[in-house]
Design an enzyme around this catalytic site. Sequence first.
Site, PDB file in Angstrom:
ATOM      1  N   ASP A 298       0.867  -0.964  -0.090  1.00 13.89           N
ATOM      2  CA  ASP A 298      -0.187   0.424  -0.245  1.00 13.89           C
ATOM      3  C   ASP A 298       1.014   1.320  -0.054  1.00 13.89           C
ATOM      4  O   ASP A 298       0.486   2.634  -0.657  1.00 13.89           O
ATOM      5  CB  ASP A 298      -1.040  -0.247   1.155  1.00 13.89           C
ATOM      6  CG  ASP A 298      -0.137   0.246   2.662  1.00 13.89           C
ATOM      7  OD1 ASP A 298       1.219   0.072   2.773  1.00 13.89           O
ATOM      8  OD2 ASP A 298      -1.258   0.732   3.279  1.00 13.89           O
TER       9      ASP A 298
ATOM     10  N   SER B  54      -6.198  -1.709  14.755  1.00  9.33           N
ATOM     11  CA  SER B  54      -6.685  -0.858  15.608  1.00  9.33           C
ATOM     12  C   SER B  54      -6.705   0.703  16.330  1.00  9.33           C
ATOM     13  O   SER B  54      -7.341   0.970  16.206  1.00  9.33           O
ATOM     14  CB  SER B  54      -6.869  -1.166  17.203  1.00  9.33           C
ATOM     15  OG  SER B  54      -5.087  -1.252  17.994  1.00  9.33           O
TER      16      SER B  54
ATOM     17  N   ASP C  86      -5.303   0.982   5.634  1.00  9.02           N
ATOM     18  CA  ASP C  86      -6.023   0.597   6.755  1.00  9.02           C
ATOM     19  C   ASP C  86      -7.384   1.377   7.014  1.00  9.02           C
ATOM     20  O   ASP C  86      -9.174   1.257   7.786  1.00  9.02           O
ATOM     21  CB  ASP C  86      -5.509   0.599   8.340  1.00  9.02           C
ATOM     22  CG  ASP C  86      -4.043  -0.617   7.634  1.00  9.02           C
ATOM     23  OD1 ASP C  86      -4.552  -1.630   7.313  1.00  9.02           O
ATOM     24  OD2 ASP C  86      -3.862  -0.282   8.791  1.00  9.02           O
TER      25      ASP C  86
HETATM   26  C1  GLA Z   1       0.515  -1.689   8.626  1.00  8.80           C
HETATM   27  C2  GLA Z   1       0.384   0.147   7.925  1.00  8.80           C
HETATM   28  C3  GLA Z   1      -0.371  -0.697   6.557  1.00  8.80           C
HETATM   29  C4  GLA Z   1       0.268  -1.635   5.997  1.00  8.80           C
HETATM   30  C5  GLA Z   1       0.884  -2.670   6.588  1.00  8.80           C
HETATM   31  C6  GLA Z   1       1.714  -3.975   5.496  1.00  8.80           C
HETATM   32  O1  GLA Z   1      -0.826  -2.285   9.076  1.00  8.80           O
HETATM   33  O2  GLA Z   1      -0.381   0.355   8.678  1.00  8.80           O
HETATM   34  O3  GLA Z   1      -0.819   0.726   5.783  1.00  8.80           O
HETATM   35  O4  GLA Z   1       1.358  -0.426   5.311  1.00  8.80           O
HETATM   36  O5  GLA Z   1       0.557  -2.829   7.297  1.00  8.80           O
HETATM   37  O6  GLA Z   1       0.872  -4.106   4.428  1.00  8.80           O
END
Ligand code: GLA
Length: 394
Positions: free
Chosen positions: A22, A114, A159
Amino acid sequence: MQHPVFKIQTSGRVNLIGEHTDHEKGWVLPITINKKITIYGSKRNDKQILAFSDSYNENFSIFLSDIDNYVPEKGNWYNFIVGIFKSFNNHVSVSHGCTISIFSDLPQGIGLSSSAALEIGLFTLFEQIYEKAFAPLDVVKFCWEVENDFIGLKCGIMDQFIVRFGKFNSVLKLNCDNLTFESANLPENIVILVLDTNIRHKLIDSPYNTRIQECSIALEKINELGFDITNLSELTENSLQKIQKKIPDPYLKRIKHVISENKRVKDFFNLLQINEDPDTQKKLGQLLYESHESLQNNFEASWSRADIIVQYCKNFYSSEIFGARMLGGGWGGSVLLLVDKNRKKEIITLLKDWFLKTFEEELTIFEFFADFGTKFEKIAENSLPEKSKQLINK
Ligand code: GLA
């Protein structure tokens, strides 16, 4: 004056595949899950924010006039309150305080996001309390900016996006560059299990931000070779052949991960759309194992307990456990398993016994399904938990 009371629920997420793509504007395949943060709140007549966290059993208060001078302290739950309030207040000038009480059954620090659930939950609460609704995509971007600029984790947008857009029964394939998505369902005979490895992580204290830097150095090095790309996800397996010998490690490894992981997301999603293939589950699972291998060896985000668990699943339960991989940002947290629904019970028992024997600790396993991402409603004050009632009347 009595103000309306609101209840907001946001969910954690499980990213089925597409880890560490991402932030490189690639593809991801998350769902929101049946573990939630619940936030109650209402406007106050004064200029104070009064907050309570059930998980920390702690209160926090701040006057609106002190918000701009607040400096986030690493790891505090109330950094999110100040950061999100500040962001909301940049768009709508707020002149009243509020009460906020936070309850959660969503475990922290095991890769279920979270933080994003809390950010989106708080922003949604402020939209309700202060009667100003934003476009959902703007809410996602504002919360993502808070995580990057105020909390300090230079993460991608997955997320915050899935927490706001996640839906019951649906897997989203999100393009993190243009933020368009398609959805699909998981095959019915697959169960999603998440194993807490009991190794906790706080991404803010991990090599996460270093990896982001390495990816941006990798991008510079590629462009120095005559490419003209703005993110690593524009690269294909063909481009890899052209740069293989010209880019040193660790940059080459990071590039290899991003290219191969993006491909796995697309392959996974295509498989979800061809339901007739009798080998679908096996093939989906195989992609998970490959993802883990690349996260372990190319992106170097795994940790030894996750490696041991994934290897064990692969060696001993290849017909019941379709696939396994580390989940989330890495360096601690949990392992995701795709398991045959008909063998779920015995697999859970076997894994618990093995975990106890191997690590001398009890294993916690969660079974998740794709549930809604964000929900909000107005509720009657007398249906509030006791603690929230006390706070409102303070
Ligand atoms: C964390 C970050 C996300 C993503 C993941 C790995 O959760 O908050 O943005 O980069 O790691 O895929």
